[in-house]
Design an enzyme around this catalytic site. Structure first.
Site, mmCIF file in Angstrom:
data_model
loop_
_atom_site.group_PDB
_atom_site.id
_atom_site.type_symbol
_atom_site.label_atom_id
_atom_site.label_comp_id
_atom_site.label_asym_id
_atom_site.label_seq_id
_atom_site.Cartn_x
_atom_site.Cartn_y
_atom_site.Cartn_z
ATOM 1 N N ARG A 165 0.793 -1.233 0.000
ATOM 2 C CA ARG A 165 0.000 0.000 0.000
ATOM 3 C C ARG A 165 0.829 1.288 0.000
ATOM 4 O O ARG A 165 0.406 2.316 0.521
ATOM 5 C CB ARG A 165 -0.920 0.049 1.219
ATOM 6 C CG ARG A 165 -2.131 -0.797 1.101
ATOM 7 C CD ARG A 165 -2.980 -0.420 -0.109
ATOM 8 N NE ARG A 165 -4.260 -1.060 -0.019
ATOM 9 C CZ ARG A 165 -4.462 -2.350 -0.291
ATOM 10 N NH1 ARG A 165 -3.467 -3.113 -0.721
ATOM 11 N NH2 ARG A 165 -5.651 -2.879 -0.144
ATOM 12 N N SER A 239 -10.673 0.790 2.868
ATOM 13 C CA SER A 239 -9.982 0.520 4.143
ATOM 14 C C SER A 239 -9.394 1.820 4.676
ATOM 15 O O SER A 239 -8.645 2.489 3.961
ATOM 16 C CB SER A 239 -8.831 -0.461 3.948
ATOM 17 O OG SER A 239 -9.296 -1.696 3.508
ATOM 18 N N GLU A 361 -4.685 4.826 5.931
ATOM 19 C CA GLU A 361 -4.348 4.423 4.558
ATOM 20 C C GLU A 361 -4.630 5.540 3.545
ATOM 21 O O GLU A 361 -3.743 5.893 2.779
ATOM 22 C CB GLU A 361 -5.095 3.135 4.197
ATOM 23 C CG GLU A 361 -4.419 2.352 3.077
ATOM 24 C CD GLU A 361 -4.808 2.852 1.706
ATOM 25 O OE1 GLU A 361 -3.907 3.059 0.877
ATOM 26 O OE2 GLU A 361 -6.007 3.060 1.450
HETATM 27 N N1 EPU Z 1 -11.655 -8.922 9.799
HETATM 28 C C1 EPU Z 1 -12.362 -8.893 10.970
HETATM 29 N N2 EPU Z 1 -13.248 -7.873 11.149
HETATM 30 C C2 EPU Z 1 -13.434 -6.914 10.222
HETATM 31 C C3 EPU Z 1 -12.702 -6.933 9.012
HETATM 32 C C4 EPU Z 1 -11.809 -7.968 8.830
HETATM 33 O O1 EPU Z 1 -12.219 -9.748 11.832
HETATM 34 O O2 EPU Z 1 -14.282 -6.042 10.467
HETATM 35 C C5 EPU Z 1 -10.722 -10.052 9.570
HETATM 36 C C6 EPU Z 1 -11.286 -11.033 8.552
HETATM 37 O O3 EPU Z 1 -12.121 -11.960 9.159
HETATM 38 C C7 EPU Z 1 -10.028 -11.665 7.982
HETATM 39 C C8 EPU Z 1 -9.001 -10.552 8.074
HETATM 40 O O4 EPU Z 1 -9.531 -9.579 8.981
HETATM 41 O O5 EPU Z 1 -9.600 -12.723 8.798
HETATM 42 C C9 EPU Z 1 -8.730 -9.914 6.733
HETATM 43 O O6 EPU Z 1 -9.957 -9.413 6.230
HETATM 44 P P1 EPU Z 1 -10.202 -9.159 4.668
HETATM 45 O O7 EPU Z 1 -9.771 -10.339 3.892
HETATM 46 O O8 EPU Z 1 -11.582 -8.664 4.493
HETATM 47 O O9 EPU Z 1 -9.167 -8.031 4.320
HETATM 48 P P2 EPU Z 1 -8.857 -6.643 5.053
HETATM 49 O O10 EPU Z 1 -7.569 -6.769 5.780
HETATM 50 O O11 EPU Z 1 -10.029 -6.134 5.789
HETATM 51 C C10 EPU Z 1 -7.521 -5.940 2.901
HETATM 52 C C11 EPU Z 1 -7.311 -4.682 2.094
HETATM 53 C C12 EPU Z 1 -8.527 -4.405 1.214
HETATM 54 C C13 EPU Z 1 -8.713 -5.589 0.284
HETATM 55 C C14 EPU Z 1 -8.864 -6.871 1.119
HETATM 56 C C15 EPU Z 1 -8.893 -8.108 0.257
HETATM 57 C C16 EPU Z 1 -5.818 -3.255 3.369
HETATM 58 C C17 EPU Z 1 -5.688 -2.039 4.207
HETATM 59 N N3 EPU Z 1 -7.046 -3.561 2.982
HETATM 60 O O12 EPU Z 1 -8.628 -5.707 3.755
HETATM 61 O O13 EPU Z 1 -8.281 -3.257 0.443
HETATM 62 O O14 EPU Z 1 -9.838 -5.420 -0.559
HETATM 63 O O15 EPU Z 1 -7.728 -7.022 2.012
HETATM 64 O O16 EPU Z 1 -7.642 -8.302 -0.311
HETATM 65 O O17 EPU Z 1 -4.810 -3.893 3.048
HETATM 66 C C18 EPU Z 1 -8.519 -0.857 0.451
HETATM 67 O O18 EPU Z 1 -7.304 -0.763 0.476
HETATM 68 O O19 EPU Z 1 -9.249 0.174 0.436
HETATM 69 C C19 EPU Z 1 -9.151 -2.170 0.462
HETATM 70 C C20 EPU Z 1 -10.457 -2.311 0.507
#
Ligand code: EPU
Length: 366
Positions: A165, A239, A361
């Site tokens: 990022r 995010s 972010e």
């Molecule tokens: N999780 C929670 N609670 C929440 C959100 C997430 O427990 O409210 C847990 C999920 O259960 C999972 C882990 O966190 O075990 C990761 O969650 P997820 O796969 O949804 O990914 P994320 O970390 O929330 C990142 C990116 C997103 C991207 C997704 C999928 C960052 C900052 N964000 O989100 O990117 O779409 O992975 O690859 O790296 C963005 O940058 O704007 C964005 C949406």
């Protein structure tokens, strides 16, 4: 040149907050970019270039300079062979249109980045990433106006300092380059597993075993519909925090107190990009052969544990999305000060519980 004065910046951020820009103009060609930069220079004004404002938080003070809204269009094929196709996209093009175009041609490389809001020009700035893929791994080079050298330059991918990022455009060279076009190399083959955990789950649940770019795009689209609000309906910047990368020792300390904490080996510096991330993000920490001690932990999980999922804060008018605690939403906030106050509540609570300082972010501009 059509240059507007005292323009409300809330219309130029999907968070719909911010003060006024002293000047704002659109540019749909490289010549217009150059002319606008010269116009600002003659008046000793600073310049910022933006796209759709999907990842921008403006300050309440506004901007005492010229904002150039990038509208440079176009997707063109530069070269093609049996295995790959190289395309160039104008920085003002909507990112998802480029993904759609590539998927229609059965090309692989950016299908995992489906439905990410915003323009092409913003994509390299924060090295957009999702479901194990990152822009940096398919980007060949980009064109930009270098405001230090006062000329257009071509920067190779290796010179963009891409990492999770981030890039040189967000750090050491913030504001220096006005990106006008990017060149991507996509391959004529289906993507291969291992895939990101939640994506694989979706594919398995829907019995999708034919991993074509089209099927991956469709799956990513469905997953994103739940996790992320549509910015044209609910004001948000995706995010709001990055996933922190911590040492193994710190991860173990946290695991003792929070056995459910989720962590993934952070990609090796020299193995960044689609493959490295896909492997790293698929393996829950400890399961993989490649861990170099650093662990990426889930900010969304911590924010949820801190009690901030589906929250509607009356004091600031801000909230968090029901599908993901990582997404801050503007329900009825009036100022960026409201946003920052709400953000601080989250940051303080997460720090109190986990001893981890979350990092924002979206870019706070200028
Ligand atoms: N999780 C929670 N609670 C929440 C959100 C997430 O427990 O409210 C847990 C999920 O259960 C999972 C882990 O966190 O075990 C990761 O969650 P997820 O796969 O949804 O990914 P994320 O970390 O929330 C990142 C990116 C997103 C991207 C997704 C999928 C960052 C900052 N964000 O989100 O990117 O779409 O992975 O690859 O790296 C963005 O940058 O704007 C964005 C949406």
């Amino acid at each position: 040149m059509d240059i507007r004065e005292n323009v409300d910046l809330s219309a130029y951020s999907t968070m719909r907050l911010g003060g006024k820009a002293r000047y704002l103009a659109e540019a749909d060609s490289e010549t217009k970019v150059k002319n606008l930069v010269n116009w600002a220079r003659q008046r000793s004004l600073p310049v910022v270039m933006i796209g759709e404002g999907s990842n921008i938080v403006w300050r309440d003070e506004g901007y005492e300079g010229l904002i150039i809204v990038n509208k440079i269009p176009g997707i063109k094929v530069l070269s093609e062979d049996n295995d790959s196709l190289t395309l160039q996209a104008g920085a003002g093009e909507i990112w998802d249109k480029v993904v759609e175009w590539s998927v229609k041609k059965d090309l692989s490389g950016i299908e995992f980045l489906s439905r990410i809001p915003g323009c092409v020009g913003g994509a390299p700035v924060q090295n957009i990433g999702a479901y194990g893929a990152e822009l940096g791994s398919v980007l060949v080079e980009l064109e930009a106006y270098d405001t230090n050298l006062n000329k257009f330059v071509t920067l190779a991918s290796k010179d963009c300092a891409f990492a999770y990022r981030t890039s040189r455009f967000k750090t050491v060279d913030k504001g220096r380059f006005l990106i006008t076009a990017i060149t991507l190399r996509l391959i004529k083959a289906n993507p291969k597993p291992p895939f990101y955990e939640s994506l694989q789950l979706y594919l398995d649940e829907h019995k999708i075993r034919n991993y074509t770019p089209k099927n991956i795009r469709q799956a990513v689209t469905e997953i994103r519909k739940i996790k992320l609000p549509d910015p044209s309906v609910v004001a948000n910047n995706g995010s709001f925090f990055t996933n922190p990368i911590i040492s193994h020792a710190e991860f173990e300390r946290l695991q003792k107190k929070y056995p459910d904490i989720r962590g993934w080996p952070a990609p090796h510096q020299n193995l960044s990009g689609a493959v490295g991330n896909r492997i790293a993000e698929r393996q829950v920490f400890g399961a993989g052969p490649r861990d170099d001690g650093r662990v990426k932990i889930s900010a969304g999980w911590m924010v949820e544990q801190a009690g901030f999922k589906d929250v509607h804060d009356q004091q600031t008018g801000m909230g968090t999305w029901w599908g993901s605690a990582l997404v801050m939403i503007n329900e009825k906030a009036k100022t960026t000060a409201d946003l920052l106050a709400f953000k601080q509540k989250i940051v303080a609570k997460v720090y109190e519980m986990f001893g981890i300082m979350l990092e924002q972010e979206p870019e706070l501009l200028p």
